[in-house]
Design an enzyme around this catalytic site. Structure first.
Site, short mmCIF file in Angstrom:
data_model
loop_
_atom_site.label_atom_id
_atom_site.label_comp_id
_atom_site.label_asym_id
_atom_site.label_seq_id
_atom_site.Cartn_x
_atom_site.Cartn_y
_atom_site.Cartn_z
N CYS A 167 0.84 -1.20 0.00
CA CYS A 167 0.00 0.00 0.00
C CYS A 167 0.87 1.24 0.00
O CYS A 167 1.76 1.38 0.85
CB CYS A 167 -0.90 -0.03 1.23
SG CYS A 167 -1.73 1.53 1.57
N CYS B 36 -3.69 7.44 -1.77
CA CYS B 36 -4.99 7.49 -2.46
C CYS B 36 -6.11 7.99 -1.56
O CYS B 36 -7.06 8.60 -2.05
CB CYS B 36 -5.35 6.10 -2.98
SG CYS B 36 -3.94 5.07 -3.31
N THR C 50 -4.35 4.98 7.16
CA THR C 50 -3.29 4.67 6.20
C THR C 50 -2.39 5.89 5.98
O THR C 50 -2.89 6.97 5.67
CB THR C 50 -3.95 4.25 4.88
OG1 THR C 50 -4.76 3.10 5.14
CG2 THR C 50 -2.93 3.92 3.82
N GLU D 191 -0.33 1.91 8.92
CA GLU D 191 -1.64 2.22 9.50
C GLU D 191 -1.46 2.69 10.94
O GLU D 191 -0.65 2.11 11.67
CB GLU D 191 -2.55 0.97 9.50
CG GLU D 191 -3.45 0.89 8.30
CD GLU D 191 -2.74 0.45 7.03
OE1 GLU D 191 -3.10 0.93 5.95
OE2 GLU D 191 -1.80 -0.36 7.10
N HIS E 19 -13.00 5.17 -2.87
CA HIS E 19 -11.95 4.25 -2.38
C HIS E 19 -12.23 2.81 -2.81
O HIS E 19 -11.29 2.02 -2.99
CB HIS E 19 -11.78 4.36 -0.86
CG HIS E 19 -10.38 4.04 -0.42
ND1 HIS E 19 -9.27 4.66 -0.94
CD2 HIS E 19 -9.89 3.13 0.46
CE1 HIS E 19 -8.17 4.16 -0.40
NE2 HIS E 19 -8.52 3.22 0.46
N TYR F 6 -9.48 0.35 -5.12
CA TYR F 6 -9.03 -1.02 -4.93
C TYR F 6 -9.02 -1.81 -6.23
O TYR F 6 -8.30 -2.82 -6.33
CB TYR F 6 -9.92 -1.74 -3.90
CG TYR F 6 -9.62 -1.36 -2.46
CD1 TYR F 6 -8.95 -0.17 -2.16
CD2 TYR F 6 -9.98 -2.18 -1.40
CE1 TYR F 6 -8.66 0.18 -0.85
CE2 TYR F 6 -9.70 -1.83 -0.09
CZ TYR F 6 -9.04 -0.66 0.18
OH TYR F 6 -8.75 -0.32 1.47
N CYS G 85 -5.13 -0.56 -7.08
CA CYS G 85 -3.96 -0.92 -6.25
C CYS G 85 -3.88 -2.42 -6.00
O CYS G 85 -2.80 -3.01 -6.06
CB CYS G 85 -3.95 -0.13 -4.96
SG CYS G 85 -5.03 -0.75 -3.66
N GLU H 227 -6.88 -5.69 4.34
CA GLU H 227 -7.43 -4.42 3.86
C GLU H 227 -8.41 -4.64 2.71
O GLU H 227 -9.38 -3.90 2.56
CB GLU H 227 -6.31 -3.48 3.45
CG GLU H 227 -6.81 -2.06 3.31
CD GLU H 227 -5.70 -1.07 3.05
OE1 GLU H 227 -4.63 -1.48 2.59
OE2 GLU H 227 -5.93 0.12 3.29
FE1 SF4 Z 1 -3.39 1.80 0.03
FE2 SF4 Z 1 -4.77 0.83 -2.03
FE3 SF4 Z 1 -5.98 2.42 -0.24
FE4 SF4 Z 1 -4.15 3.37 -1.96
S1 SF4 Z 1 -6.17 2.50 -2.47
S2 SF4 Z 1 -4.31 3.84 0.19
S3 SF4 Z 1 -2.72 1.68 -2.07
S4 SF4 Z 1 -5.12 0.37 0.10
FE FE Z 2 -7.29 1.37 2.06
#
Ligand code: SF4
Ligand code: FE
Length: 487
Positions: free
Chosen positions: A101, A105, A192, A261, A296, A300, A303, A451
């Site tokens: 991660c 984001c 995060t 985190e 968000h 996902y 990422c 996550e």
């Molecule tokens: Fe982390 Fe993925 Fe959330 Fe970005 S979208 S903060 S990489 S978990």
């Molecule tokens: Fe996240």
């Protein structure tokens, strides 16, 4: 400085006032030099480095809709469905390059959600939040800040609302009002990249009721504000980073990059009026929560797919190292991993391509498809990780420590007996196995698995949204119509 370099970013973290951070029982004086934190900073730093790399310029940068300057895409308010798709592609790229991660984001998602929500609040209530927020976003863009989108409160008794809690501090709320601002108290969990940020953008975590106006607060505070305490999350295998020898880094699996985190305590933080973007408008807390969660959930689809690419690559490599790459069941399993991973990408791209312009002017993803994306993310990475473990064999959990490689006598034996297929030395095989361990059981599994389950809302949250967003009456009408039932 609209586009900071990675080094300038690291330096900007050092320029903050000292943060109060606790990790493994110690107060950390300089987070930029602590090995566990450093790895997480490396991941964020890559979002700066790639923005200056001509190969990734198009994906990593954008033109600000507010000022016309070139900015990092992580600071951008999406201006088209193409922007939304590029966001997903950017996150996939960073997932591929970090294998974990990269934290930045949440701020981008929070900014886009607050932007569209403040516009709607002002339209209904005649408030002045939107212009304030535009000024704030301009600052973020100009300074190329990392914004920590802070939504999830500590929550206390999950069966009770904020106003019913024995201790109201388990939800962030206003405790004092002054002519020039408010004082807030509470805690945000699972944050995060909290320590690697310049600012926190706080949002309420659920729909607030009439007697919960003090909890409907959205505001920005600097990460180094007086009164903030950070508890750095303890995560599996994290102390392997404390062994700084070259061999020791092998046991990290992914020596360079990590995630982060934290639990953040906001103990009576003063927030000036110009950093308040919602204060008591309970009728808009739901819009803000759904928009942030939606963005968000789209994220996902980028990422996790990028990290999935690394898992699939690791599966193929270890199959080669073990000499079984041509076995038909191995090929079949890798095909399945790719199928699952690309399905997640398809969801991320689809909810982006079907996005629409908001009243405020930025673009919002298709919420139904974003929720479907995240619902799949709560499942497919687990299957991909299962297949990787199947292909890897059990050695990734029984392998001798890398310290055995530091001793010439034991190294000889390890090299002799853990040798792989023709041309594969034991050390490379061990490195790949440790990466696999990191991805499915270790530090990166926090981001790739847990996550995937709970980040951006646990699975049930998406099922509620899917139920709400599908048009069931229309589906029933279609069925009646074909069956020639007049009603
Ligand atoms: Fe982390 Fe993925 Fe959330 Fe970005 S979208 S903060 S990489 S978990
Ligand atoms: Fe996240």
């Amino acid at each position: 400085m609209p586009l900071m370099s990675a080094d300038q970013y690291r330096e900007s973290l050092k320029q903050r006032k000292p943060l109060k951070i606790y990790l493994l029982g110690e107060e950390i004086k300089d987070p930029t030099e602590q090995p566990i934190i450093k790895a997480s900073i490396n991941s964020v730093a890559l979002t700066y480095e790639l923005a200056q790399d001509p190969r990734y310029h198009d994906l990593m940068t954008a033109t600000s809709a507010l000022s016309g300057i070139e900015i990092n895409r992580f600071c951008h308010l999406h201006q088209s469905t193409e922007d939304l798709q590029k966001k997903v592609q950017m996150l996939r790229l960073l997932g591929q390059k970090t294998g974990t991660c990269f934290q930045r984001c949440v701020g981008m998602d929070a900014m886009n959600a607050v932007f569209l929500t403040t516009f709607e609040i002002d339209k209904k209530h005649g408030t002045k939040y939107h212009d304030r927020f535009i000024n704030y976003v301009k600052l973020v863009e100009e300074n190329d800040w990392v914004i920590d989108g802070c939504m999830t409160d500590a929550k206390g008794d999950r069966g009770k609302h904020p106003s019913q809690q024995r201790d109201p501090d388990v939800f962030v709320h206003v405790v004092e009002r002054k002519p020039d601002g408010v004082v807030i108290r509470g805690a945000k969990a699972h944050q995060t990249g909290a320590v690697n940020s310049h600012e926190h953008l706080l949002m309420p975590t659920l729909t607030m009721r009439e007697d919960e106006k003090e909890f409907a607060i959205c505001c920005a505070v600097p990460a180094d504000a007086e009164g903030i305490t950070y508890f750095y999350g303890r995560q599996s295998s994290d102390t392997r980073r404390l062994d700084a020898t070259a061999e020791g880094s092998i046991d990290c699996g992914n020596p360079e990059y990590g995630g982060q985190e934290c639990l953040i305590i906001f103990n009576d933080i003063f927030v000036p009026n110009d950093r308040i973007f919602m204060d008591g408008e309970i009728d808009f807390s739901n819009l803000l929560v759904e928009a942030f969660a939606g963005y968000h959930r789209q994220s996902y689809g980028g990422c996790k797919v990028g990290v999935g690419d690394v898992l699939i690559g690791a599966a193929a490599m270890i199959a080669e190292y073990n000499g079984v790459e041509n076995a038909s069941h191995i090929k079949e399993k890798i095909t399945e991993m790719n199928h699952l991973n690309e399905t997640l990408y398809a969801c991320g791209m689809a909810c982006s391509a079907c996005g629409t312009r908001t009243g405020a002017g930025n673009y919002l993803i298709d919420l139904l498809l974003a929720n479907v994306c995240k619902q799949n993310v709560t499942r497919f990475p687990f299957e991909i990780a299962r297949l990787l473990q199947d292909i890897a064999g059990g050695l990734f959990v029984t392998c001798p420590s890398a310290k055995e490689l530091a001793n010439p006598e034991t190294r000889k034996l390890v090299e002799k007996y853990l040798v792989g297929a023709e041309g594969t030395g034991a050390v490379n095989r061990i490195k790949m196995l440790r990466l696999i361990e990191n991805l499915v059981l270790g530090r990166a599994a926090v981001g790739y698995l847990t996550e995937s389950m709970h980040g951006a809302g646990s699975p049930q949250a998406q099922r509620i949204m899917i139920n709400r967003l599908v048009n069931m009456d229309e589906k029933k009408r279609l069925a009646r119509s074909l069956a020639k039932i007049d009603e």
